[in-house]
Design an enzyme around this catalytic site. Sequence first.
Site, mmCIF file in Angstrom:
data_model
loop_
_atom_site.group_PDB
_atom_site.id
_atom_site.type_symbol
_atom_site.label_atom_id
_atom_site.label_comp_id
_atom_site.label_asym_id
_atom_site.label_seq_id
_atom_site.Cartn_x
_atom_site.Cartn_y
_atom_site.Cartn_z
ATOM 1 N N HIS A 114 0.840 -1.213 0.000
ATOM 2 C CA HIS A 114 0.000 0.000 0.000
ATOM 3 C C HIS A 114 0.869 1.254 0.000
ATOM 4 C CE1 HIS A 114 -3.481 2.532 1.445
ATOM 5 N NE2 HIS A 114 -2.478 3.224 1.954
ATOM 6 N N GLU A 115 1.835 1.289 0.921
ATOM 7 C CA GLU A 115 2.667 2.499 1.032
ATOM 8 C C GLU A 115 3.506 2.690 -0.236
ATOM 9 O OE1 GLU A 115 1.983 4.531 3.251
ATOM 10 O OE2 GLU A 115 0.985 3.292 4.735
ATOM 11 N N HIS A 118 1.642 4.436 -2.932
ATOM 12 C CA HIS A 118 1.666 5.910 -2.909
ATOM 13 C C HIS A 118 2.866 6.448 -3.688
ATOM 14 C CE1 HIS A 118 -1.703 6.420 -0.298
ATOM 15 N NE2 HIS A 118 -1.135 5.873 0.764
ATOM 16 N N ASP A 124 -5.032 7.358 -1.552
ATOM 17 C CA ASP A 124 -5.840 6.494 -0.695
ATOM 18 C C ASP A 124 -7.255 6.400 -1.235
ATOM 19 O OD1 ASP A 124 -4.131 5.625 1.464
ATOM 20 O OD2 ASP A 124 -4.043 7.734 2.067
HETATM 21 ZN ZN LIG Z 1 -2.336 5.253 2.237
#
Ligand SMILES: [Zn+2]
Length: 186
Positions: A114-115, A118, A124
């Site tokens: 997830h990170e 980014h 998000d």
């Molecule tokens: Zn996030």
Amino acid sequence: MTSRLSRLAVALVATAGATLGVTVANPAPASAAMTICYNTSQAGAYAGTANQAASIWNNATVNLTLSANCGSNLRIYQITGGGSYAVRTSLGNGRVYIDTQQAAQYSPLRIMTHEIGHILGLPDNYNGNCSLLMSGGSAGTSCTNPYPSTAEANRVSNLFAGTFSATDRSADIFRDSWPSALTTVG
Ligand SMILES: [Zn+2]
């Protein structure tokens, strides 16, 4: 490895072909395929997790390759407390921080992918849907899915193909709302 290399070669050939005969006043990067060198020297217990996450992104996308310890486009840090988050300095560049307290409650691999998402240009999307990677902590601790959806992966591929939007390639800090282990577990 072979398929990834051949895919890369195809992407390079396609890019060269598309460039012929086109005059670009403000050209995109010379090659559409970007190597993102990630550095795990500060990743502590999560170095292996970072490698797994890199493989997931490499298998799901084209036009970019995450490669270990060949440089430091992306630095991975292990921290304790304060929450996991990502700092994108530009598309494909930045820092990812993994909070040990959150990673004890949520899937560390899901947090990591997830990170990194980014850093690869994704915002998000806290809608609670576990089939999405960017739903993050909103999908709950039982959600361990570390894979981007087809739409998420395709968006990253398109971003690295040069079809950027100003927002997605800009510098940004993503303070994530993975709920704190301290507030939930007590
Ligand atoms: Zn996030």
